[in-house]
Write a protein that holds these residues in place. Structure first.
Motif, PDB file in Angstrom:
ATOM      1  N   ALA A 193       0.855  -1.185   0.000  1.00 26.73           N
ATOM      2  CA  ALA A 193       0.000   0.000   0.000  1.00 26.73           C
ATOM      3  C   ALA A 193       0.890   1.233   0.000  1.00 26.73           C
ATOM      4  O   ALA A 193       1.886   1.273   0.730  1.00 26.73           O
ATOM      5  CB  ALA A 193      -0.885  -0.004   1.232  1.00 26.73           C
ATOM      6  N   TYR A 194       0.532   2.189  -0.822  1.00 26.14           N
ATOM      7  CA  TYR A 194       1.295   3.438  -0.876  1.00 26.14           C
ATOM      8  C   TYR A 194       0.389   4.627  -0.721  1.00 26.14           C
ATOM      9  O   TYR A 194      -0.726   4.642  -1.251  1.00 26.14           O
ATOM     10  CB  TYR A 194       2.048   3.569  -2.212  1.00 26.14           C
ATOM     11  N   ALA A 195       0.893   5.619  -0.005  1.00 28.84           N
ATOM     12  CA  ALA A 195       0.223   6.907  -0.008  1.00 28.84           C
ATOM     13  C   ALA A 195       0.382   7.394  -1.453  1.00 28.84           C
ATOM     14  O   ALA A 195       1.510   7.475  -1.957  1.00 28.84           O
ATOM     15  CB  ALA A 195       0.907   7.842   0.969  1.00 28.84           C
ATOM     16  N   ALA A 196      -0.731   7.656  -2.127  1.00 30.31           N
ATOM     17  CA  ALA A 196      -0.684   7.847  -3.583  1.00 30.31           C
ATOM     18  C   ALA A 196       0.315   8.922  -4.001  1.00 30.31           C
ATOM     19  O   ALA A 196       0.968   8.811  -5.043  1.00 30.31           O
ATOM     20  CB  ALA A 196      -2.085   8.176  -4.098  1.00 30.31           C
ATOM     21  N   GLY A 197       0.463   9.945  -3.176  1.00 30.65           N
ATOM     22  CA  GLY A 197       1.379  11.024  -3.535  1.00 30.65           C
ATOM     23  C   GLY A 197       2.839  10.585  -3.518  1.00 30.65           C
ATOM     24  O   GLY A 197       3.708  11.262  -4.062  1.00 30.65           O
ATOM     25  N   GLU A 198       3.120   9.457  -2.885  1.00 29.01           N
ATOM     26  CA  GLU A 198       4.489   8.952  -2.758  1.00 29.01           C
ATOM     27  C   GLU A 198       4.903   8.121  -3.961  1.00 29.01           C
ATOM     28  O   GLU A 198       6.099   7.845  -4.159  1.00 29.01           O
ATOM     29  CB  GLU A 198       4.544   8.037  -1.541  1.00 29.01           C
ATOM     30  N   LEU A 199       3.917   7.728  -4.768  1.00 27.83           N
ATOM     31  CA  LEU A 199       4.183   6.814  -5.887  1.00 27.83           C
ATOM     32  C   LEU A 199       5.368   7.238  -6.726  1.00 27.83           C
ATOM     33  O   LEU A 199       6.239   6.443  -7.064  1.00 27.83           O
ATOM     34  CB  LEU A 199       2.963   6.799  -6.814  1.00 27.83           C
ATOM     35  N   HIS A 241       7.878   8.762  -6.112  1.00 25.79           N
ATOM     36  CA  HIS A 241       9.198   8.762  -5.483  1.00 25.79           C
ATOM     37  C   HIS A 241       9.812   7.369  -5.449  1.00 25.79           C
ATOM     38  O   HIS A 241      10.663   7.089  -4.606  1.00 25.79           O
ATOM     39  CB  HIS A 241       9.105   9.350  -4.069  1.00 25.79           C
ATOM     40  N   GLY A 242       9.371   6.506  -6.322  1.00 27.47           N
ATOM     41  CA  GLY A 242      10.020   5.194  -6.365  1.00 27.47           C
ATOM     42  C   GLY A 242       9.135   4.096  -6.907  1.00 27.47           C
ATOM     43  O   GLY A 242       9.471   3.438  -7.899  1.00 27.47           O
ATOM     44  N   THR A 243       7.982   3.927  -6.310  1.00 22.70           N
ATOM     45  CA  THR A 243       7.159   2.763  -6.646  1.00 22.70           C
ATOM     46  C   THR A 243       6.695   2.744  -8.091  1.00 22.70           C
ATOM     47  O   THR A 243       6.506   1.682  -8.684  1.00 22.70           O
ATOM     48  CB  THR A 243       5.939   2.730  -5.700  1.00 22.70           C
ATOM     49  N   ILE A 244       6.528   3.913  -8.644  1.00 24.53           N
ATOM     50  CA  ILE A 244       6.028   3.954 -10.034  1.00 24.53           C
ATOM     51  C   ILE A 244       7.006   3.236 -10.976  1.00 24.53           C
ATOM     52  O   ILE A 244       6.618   2.761 -12.046  1.00 24.53           O
ATOM     53  CB  ILE A 244       5.733   5.413 -10.463  1.00 24.53           C
ATOM     54  N   ALA A 245       8.246   3.064 -10.539  1.00 24.57           N
ATOM     55  CA  ALA A 245       9.228   2.332 -11.346  1.00 24.57           C
ATOM     56  C   ALA A 245       8.779   0.889 -11.573  1.00 24.57           C
ATOM     57  O   ALA A 245       9.200   0.235 -12.516  1.00 24.57           O
ATOM     58  CB  ALA A 245      10.591   2.358 -10.650  1.00 24.57           C
ATOM     59  N   LEU A 246       7.922   0.381 -10.710  1.00 25.97           N
ATOM     60  CA  LEU A 246       7.490  -1.019 -10.821  1.00 25.97           C
ATOM     61  C   LEU A 246       6.299  -1.207 -11.759  1.00 25.97           C
ATOM     62  O   LEU A 246       5.904  -2.328 -12.058  1.00 25.97           O
ATOM     63  CB  LEU A 246       7.095  -1.552  -9.434  1.00 25.97           C
ATOM     64  N   MET A 247       5.687  -0.096 -12.174  1.00 25.08           N
ATOM     65  CA  MET A 247       4.482  -0.205 -13.002  1.00 25.08           C
ATOM     66  C   MET A 247       4.844  -0.682 -14.397  1.00 25.08           C
ATOM     67  O   MET A 247       5.741  -0.151 -15.033  1.00 25.08           O
ATOM     68  CB  MET A 247       3.773   1.147 -13.117  1.00 25.08           C
ATOM     69  N   GLU A 248       4.111  -1.697 -14.860  1.00 20.31           N
ATOM     70  CA  GLU A 248       4.331  -2.176 -16.219  1.00 20.31           C
ATOM     71  C   GLU A 248       3.002  -2.678 -16.768  1.00 20.31           C
ATOM     72  O   GLU A 248       1.999  -2.710 -16.030  1.00 20.31           O
ATOM     73  CB  GLU A 248       5.404  -3.266 -16.231  1.00 20.31           C
ATOM     74  N   GLU A 249       2.988  -3.071 -17.993  1.00 20.25           N
ATOM     75  CA  GLU A 249       1.784  -3.572 -18.638  1.00 20.25           C
ATOM     76  C   GLU A 249       1.136  -4.650 -17.756  1.00 20.25           C
ATOM     77  O   GLU A 249       1.799  -5.622 -17.388  1.00 20.25           O
ATOM     78  CB  GLU A 249       2.190  -4.168 -19.991  1.00 20.25           C
ATOM     79  N   GLY A 250      -0.103  -4.453 -17.364  1.00 21.23           N
ATOM     80  CA  GLY A 250      -0.821  -5.487 -16.606  1.00 21.23           C
ATOM     81  C   GLY A 250      -0.677  -5.408 -15.100  1.00 21.23           C
ATOM     82  O   GLY A 250      -1.298  -6.200 -14.390  1.00 21.23           O
TER      83      GLY A 250
END
Ligand code: G6P
Length: 593
Positions: free
Chosen positions: A481-487, A489-498
């Motif tokens: 779980a992430y505080a959406a505003g923190e995405l 700062h790092g976690t968005i690197a994990l986003m990929e297709e699907g």
């Protein structure tokens, strides 16, 4: 009888189990690795172990792998003394060395076996004397039940920092770590104090202190009945407990709202004392901690009082700056969680008042705190909490509103409208449960997911924490779980297709912000499952799947938004063939640090 009792206690641990009985002056012991059903099979439903007195244990491994040898009961080499234990004997390494130097041979890797050999060392025909000597040597938190083969009609027991209750029945007496284990036989319960030694016989109970002085305790009648601890036609306890939430919320709420006012009788503080509270600490573990995270937002918003929410395991070691005018609110379903109990002790030592929000009546935390506000969830069996969590939220809403009222921030129309919204929650939760089939269909799509990300802001972040925990603990899918505003700062690197993203947006003031976060992850190929307020078209349209909430005060939205997230976790877990009610490596009541 013992097997049945253990079955009720399996939520405390279920990686191995064992039973010892005294039959014809000799101890008979059977143990097995794995769940209780293995032991059940091995003992042919208990029939291979006849006896008059006996003890049993279902284990959650702390010392040594879960297998037959490490399963309890443990016994001395002559097999004349058997013991089961919850908790940890902290000085077991030193004791073990000492015992080995005296010629004792250990077969297991457990701390508990030390107790069996120590008893052997001190037993000279007087069991009470031996138990007292052992207690003088062991350190840690524990509850023990002990059999001596030459005392065929007695079970000895003692507790320190771990629960142990006695049941007074018609045709026999009982000792257990939780009342659900004995409810089938009796509702009459005695709660022995710490370090009091119990001699339990079929026709009586004797309790003595370490100085061998006899003590008496009142018998308490427990209100729970056994049907509340059964599945009632549902496939799993978790589903039954999810479905019970409207009732649980109503039961926790209604007695505390009278004539348009909040009445919390259990709170033994006058309005003036309440208004003098300078700061509130909320301390808990697991899901209870998540309710505390929500509680913080609500308290600060409504009552304008600073709140710190902390994990009990962190709180107890961070030397918290506590002041006499601070109120410490601990939250616990079981009332037995060791770290939370330690937090109670630290807070009381610092001179703070402690208010416990607890589900299990008579539990240790309830007894050690200054005030107790009971949640009315009834017995919760599934390891993953649902209904107790919902009841805790209600208790926190009421408390925050009470504080706001006495501090002059909540009255008149605002109070009335909030009370109206509170009273509507049970029905609205019912409505949310109506999404069951829809959520199941959505769950089917994600049975093979590898990672799931939960995002939200403010209270929605607190909801995300719980949604994510529910999913990972019962389906074993990695989830955060992430505080959406923190995405960004790092976690968005994990986003990929699907990638699957569960977005929670129940706070109107934050919809636009969350929408931006949804769009950002969508642009990177994420699939969005959103939970948002009804009529929030923009988020609905940006999502691949969406469940909506009926209108309520945004401060109460957690109670509604958590329902689809609980159901999502449930259906994904069941769809993956996991053991929903008994997830691997977990226990419901964690009485060790
Ligand atoms: C365990 C349970 C959780 C629970 C936590 C705190 O980890 O599996 O569901 O939230 O303990 O327990 P408590 O009884 O103190 O609420």
């Amino acid at each position: 009888m013992i097997l049945e009792g253990l079955e009720r206690l399996e939520y405390r641990g279920y990686d191995s189990a064992g039973i010892a009985v005294i039959d014809d002056g000799a101890l008979r012991i059977t143990k097995a690795g794995g769940k209780l059903e293995v032991l059940n099979g091995l003992t042919r439903g208990g029939t291979t172990l006849p006896g008059f007195a006996g003890i049993g244990h279902t284990r959650w491994a702390t010392h040594g792998v879960p297998n037959e040898v490490n399963a309890h009961p443990h016994y001395n080499t002559a097999k004349t003394i058997a013991v089961v234990q919850n908790g940890i004997i902290e000085n077991y390494v030193a004791l073990r060395k000492r015992l080995i130097s005296k010629g004792y041979q250990f077969v297991s890797e457990t701390d508990t076996e030390t107790v069996a050999h120590l008893l052997d060392l001190y037993y000279k025909g007087n069991p009470l004397e031996a138990v007292i000597k052992v207690l003088q040597h062991i350190e840690g938190s524990y509850a023990l039940s002990i059999l001596f083969a030459d005392q065929p009609d007695v079970v000895y027991g003692v507790r320190k920092g771990c629960p142990l209750i006695l049941g007074i029945g018609e045709d026999g007496n009982f000792m257990a770590s939780d009342v659900t284990a004995i409810l089938k036989h009796t509702r009459r319960v005695i709660y022995p104090g710490e370090m009091e030694i119990v001699e339990l016989k079929a026709d009586g109970v004797r309790i003595v202190t370490m100085d061998e002085e006899e003590v008496t305790h009142e018998i308490t009648e427990v209100a729970w009945d056994i049907s509340a601890a059964e599945k009632g036609g549902y496939k799993h306890y978790m589903l039954k407990e999810i479905m019970e939430q409207p009732r649980v919320v109503r039961d926790t709420l209604s007695p505390r709202i009278r004539d348009g006012r909040i009445v919390i009788e259990e709170l033994g503080m006058s309005d003036e004392e309440l208004s003098r509270v300078r700061r509130v600490f909320m301390v808990a573990c697991g899901s209870a901690y998540h309710t505390g995270v929500t509680g913080r937002y609500i308290f600060e918003n409504l009552a304008r009082i600073p709140v710190e929410t902390d994990l009990a395991s962190e709180f107890i070691y961070r030397d918290p700056l506590l002041d006499r005018d601070d109120l410490v609110v601990v939250i616990s379903q079981s009332g037995e969680t060791k770290d939370t109990l330690d937090a109670v002790k630290i807070a009381r030592e610092a001179g703070c008042k402690v208010l416990a929000i607890v589900n299990v009546v008579g539990s240790t935390i309830a007894r050690e705190s200054d005030f107790v506000m009971y949640t009315q969830a009834g017995p919760e069996i599934s390891v993953a909490t649902t209904k107790a969590y919902s009841a805790q939220l209600i208790a926190l809403y009421l408390l925050a509103m009470k504080f706001a009222e006495v501090r002059g921030f909540l009255h008149g129309r605002k109070l009335k409208s909030m009370l109206d919204d509170l009273m509507k929650l049970p029905e609205q939760i019912e409505l949310m449960l109506g999404n069951r089939d829809k959520v199941q269909r959505i769950a089917n799509r994600f049975i093979a997911a590898r990672d799931v990300f939960f995002i939200g802001r403010g209270i929605d972040y607190a909801i995300s924490l719980e949604g994510s925990l529910k999913l990972k603990e019962i389906s074993y899918i990695h989830s955060e779980a992430y505080a959406a505003g923190e995405l960004k700062h790092g976690t968005i690197a994990l986003m990929e297709e699907g990638s699957l993203v569960a977005a929670v947006s129940t706070q109107p003031a934050l919809h636009a912000k969350l929408l931006s976060n949804i769009v950002e992850v969508k642009a990177r190929g994420a699939i969005i499952f959103s939970v948002t307020t009804m009529g929030n078209r923009e988020i609905e349209e940006a999502s691949d799947f969406c469940v909506t909430l009926p209108e309520t005060n945004p401060l109460f939205a957690n109670s509604l938004a958590i329902i689809p997230l609980q159901m999502l976790a449930y259906y994904i877990s069941d769809g993956r063939g996991c053991d929903v009610d008994k997830p691997r490596n977990l226990a419901k009541s964690v009485t060790v640090e």
